[in-house]
Design an enzyme around this catalytic site. Structure first.
Site, PDB file in Angstrom:
ATOM      1  N   HIS A 156     -10.294  -5.443  -2.782  1.00  0.00           N
ATOM      2  CA  HIS A 156      -8.893  -5.744  -2.299  1.00  0.00           C
ATOM      3  C   HIS A 156      -8.871  -6.026  -0.945  1.00  0.00           C
ATOM      4  O   HIS A 156      -9.820  -5.681  -0.062  1.00  0.00           O
ATOM      5  CB  HIS A 156      -8.004  -4.647  -2.719  1.00  0.00           C
ATOM      6  CG  HIS A 156      -8.501  -3.288  -2.245  1.00  0.00           C
ATOM      7  ND1 HIS A 156      -9.524  -2.466  -3.087  1.00  0.00           N
ATOM      8  CD2 HIS A 156      -8.200  -2.740  -1.018  1.00  0.00           C
ATOM      9  CE1 HIS A 156      -9.609  -1.349  -2.308  1.00  0.00           C
ATOM     10  NE2 HIS A 156      -8.861  -1.376  -1.343  1.00  0.00           N
ATOM     11  N   PHE A 157      -8.053  -6.675  -0.355  1.00  0.00           N
ATOM     12  CA  PHE A 157      -7.897  -7.022   1.059  1.00  0.00           C
ATOM     13  C   PHE A 157      -6.612  -6.155   1.617  1.00  0.00           C
ATOM     14  O   PHE A 157      -5.659  -6.604   0.815  1.00  0.00           O
ATOM     15  CB  PHE A 157      -7.853  -8.550   1.309  1.00  0.00           C
ATOM     16  CG  PHE A 157      -8.989  -9.409   1.024  1.00  0.00           C
ATOM     17  CD1 PHE A 157      -9.297  -9.877  -0.176  1.00  0.00           C
ATOM     18  CD2 PHE A 157      -9.907  -9.529   2.092  1.00  0.00           C
ATOM     19  CE1 PHE A 157     -10.577 -10.521  -0.639  1.00  0.00           C
ATOM     20  CE2 PHE A 157     -11.337 -10.659   1.523  1.00  0.00           C
ATOM     21  CZ  PHE A 157     -11.457 -10.684   0.424  1.00  0.00           C
ATOM     22  N   HIS A 158      -6.771  -5.734   2.430  1.00  0.00           N
ATOM     23  CA  HIS A 158      -5.838  -5.014   3.283  1.00  0.00           C
ATOM     24  C   HIS A 158      -5.261  -6.015   4.209  1.00  0.00           C
ATOM     25  O   HIS A 158      -5.904  -6.397   4.969  1.00  0.00           O
ATOM     26  CB  HIS A 158      -6.114  -3.893   4.131  1.00  0.00           C
ATOM     27  CG  HIS A 158      -6.744  -2.458   3.111  1.00  0.00           C
ATOM     28  ND1 HIS A 158      -5.942  -1.602   3.121  1.00  0.00           N
ATOM     29  CD2 HIS A 158      -7.945  -2.295   2.589  1.00  0.00           C
ATOM     30  CE1 HIS A 158      -6.582  -0.616   2.352  1.00  0.00           C
ATOM     31  NE2 HIS A 158      -7.955  -1.136   2.021  1.00  0.00           N
ATOM     32  N   ASP A 187       0.746  -0.969  -0.056  1.00  0.00           N
ATOM     33  CA  ASP A 187      -0.234   0.002   0.051  1.00  0.00           C
ATOM     34  C   ASP A 187       0.911   1.177  -0.048  1.00  0.00           C
ATOM     35  O   ASP A 187       1.895   1.215   0.697  1.00  0.00           O
ATOM     36  CB  ASP A 187      -0.960   0.016   1.441  1.00  0.00           C
ATOM     37  CG  ASP A 187      -2.056   1.087   1.078  1.00  0.00           C
ATOM     38  OD1 ASP A 187      -3.060   0.487   1.066  1.00  0.00           O
ATOM     39  OD2 ASP A 187      -1.848   2.142   0.882  1.00  0.00           O
ATOM     40  N   GLN A 202     -14.355   2.373   1.216  1.00  0.00           N
ATOM     41  CA  GLN A 202     -13.694   1.984  -0.268  1.00  0.00           C
ATOM     42  C   GLN A 202     -13.482   3.125  -1.051  1.00  0.00           C
ATOM     43  O   GLN A 202     -14.334   3.921  -1.335  1.00  0.00           O
ATOM     44  CB  GLN A 202     -14.726   0.891  -1.092  1.00  0.00           C
ATOM     45  CG  GLN A 202     -13.954   0.504  -1.964  1.00  0.00           C
ATOM     46  CD  GLN A 202     -14.688  -0.731  -2.840  1.00  0.00           C
ATOM     47  OE1 GLN A 202     -15.972  -0.996  -2.670  1.00  0.00           O
ATOM     48  NE2 GLN A 202     -14.070  -1.541  -3.881  1.00  0.00           N
ATOM     49  N   ASN A 244     -13.103  -3.407   2.370  1.00  0.00           N
ATOM     50  CA  ASN A 244     -13.991  -2.433   2.365  1.00  0.00           C
ATOM     51  C   ASN A 244     -14.787  -2.315   1.227  1.00  0.00           C
ATOM     52  O   ASN A 244     -14.377  -2.544   0.002  1.00  0.00           O
ATOM     53  CB  ASN A 244     -13.505  -0.874   2.583  1.00  0.00           C
ATOM     54  CG  ASN A 244     -12.607  -0.706   3.611  1.00  0.00           C
ATOM     55  OD1 ASN A 244     -12.998  -1.172   4.603  1.00  0.00           O
ATOM     56  ND2 ASN A 244     -11.530  -0.137   3.470  1.00  0.00           N
TER      57      ASN A 244
HETATM   58  P1  AMP Z   1      -9.726   1.223   0.133  1.00  0.00           P
HETATM   59  O1  AMP Z   1     -10.008   2.523   1.193  1.00  0.00           O
HETATM   60  O2  AMP Z   1     -10.039  -0.056   0.820  1.00  0.00           O
HETATM   61  O3  AMP Z   1     -10.287   1.456  -1.149  1.00  0.00           O
HETATM   62  O4  AMP Z   1      -8.047   1.141   0.203  1.00  0.00           O
HETATM   63  C1  AMP Z   1      -7.555   1.783  -1.095  1.00  0.00           C
HETATM   64  C2  AMP Z   1      -6.119   1.553  -0.704  1.00  0.00           C
HETATM   65  O5  AMP Z   1      -5.322   1.976  -1.757  1.00  0.00           O
HETATM   66  C3  AMP Z   1      -5.720   2.841   0.515  1.00  0.00           C
HETATM   67  O6  AMP Z   1      -5.185   2.320   1.359  1.00  0.00           O
HETATM   68  C4  AMP Z   1      -4.243   3.449  -0.666  1.00  0.00           C
HETATM   69  O7  AMP Z   1      -3.248   3.794   0.418  1.00  0.00           O
HETATM   70  C5  AMP Z   1      -3.950   2.642  -1.715  1.00  0.00           C
HETATM   71  N1  AMP Z   1      -3.480   3.121  -3.004  1.00  0.00           N
HETATM   72  C6  AMP Z   1      -3.951   3.981  -3.634  1.00  0.00           C
HETATM   73  N2  AMP Z   1      -3.164   4.506  -4.772  1.00  0.00           N
HETATM   74  C7  AMP Z   1      -2.343   3.354  -4.646  1.00  0.00           C
HETATM   75  C8  AMP Z   1      -1.164   3.215  -5.454  1.00  0.00           C
HETATM   76  N3  AMP Z   1      -0.922   3.696  -6.635  1.00  0.00           N
HETATM   77  N4  AMP Z   1      -0.438   2.100  -5.097  1.00  0.00           N
HETATM   78  C9  AMP Z   1      -0.624   1.330  -3.935  1.00  0.00           C
HETATM   79  N5  AMP Z   1      -1.699   1.546  -3.226  1.00  0.00           N
HETATM   80  C10 AMP Z   1      -2.417   2.539  -3.443  1.00  0.00           C
END
Ligand code: AMP
Ligand code: ZN
Length: 147
Positions: free
Chosen positions: A98-100, A29, A92, A85
């Site tokens: 995606h899974f964190h 991330d 989200q 999310n």
């Molecule tokens: P969500 O809020 O569950 O949609 O999480 C999206 C995640 O994507 C966030 O934690 C961001 O920090 C991450 N993210 C956004 N752009 C990038 C990127 N270019 N490379 C890696 N992670 C990213």
């Protein structure tokens, strides 16, 4: 397709990849909660848990398990949060499922917070009824599909 994670998967945008198999990919991330915070996802685009294909989702969660173990062992994490999310109101931001995988360390500064609301027995009953009613409807539809 104008999806950030699809662009990363196609290699059009750089990422720090830590895992890949036929169906799934994982990269770090860009704004981690802790060092090692990883995002695991299917290569094939699906927006969220509702439109993701069951088998694909199964393979992604198995990959998430392997990555969690790798992170725990190699970074000496004391615990792991797996968070996923669905929808803007659930936090989200990127609409590619995606899974964190968030490594946790004793005394880290991560806060994963939700309130503990009070509910009366009758409210629990009502919710339980609503949930099991819809389950019966799904079951019924499924049975009808088989006929
Ligand atoms: P969500 O809020 O569950 O949609 O999480 C999206 C995640 O994507 C966030 O934690 C961001 O920090 C991450 N993210 C956004 N752009 C990038 C990127 N270019 N490379 C890696 N992670 C990213
Ligand atoms: Zn996508």
């Amino acid at each position: 397709m104008d999806c950030l994670f699809c662009k990363i998967i196609r290699g059009e945008i750089p990422s720090r990849k830590v895992y890949e198999d036929k169906d799934s990919v994982a990269f770090l991330d860009i704004n981690p909660a802790n060092p090692g915070h990883t995002l695991v996802m299917p290569k094939k685009h699906a927006e969220n848990i509702f439109d993701a294909d069951d088998e694909m989702l199964g393979r992604v969660i198995v990959a998430a398990k392997a990555i969690s173990k790798k992170i725990k062992d190699s970074l000496n994490a004391d615990g792991i949060n797996v968070i996923q999310n669905n929808g803007r109101h659930a936090g989200q931001i990127v609409n590619h499922i995606h899974f964190h995988i968030i490594p946790r360390f004793a005394n880290d500064t991560v806060i994963i917070s939700y309130p503990k609301i009070k509910m009366e027995d009758k409210d629990f009953e009502e919710i339980q009824k609503k949930l099991t009613e819809s389950e019966r409807k799904v079951q019924k539809n499924w049975e009808m599909d088989l006929m």
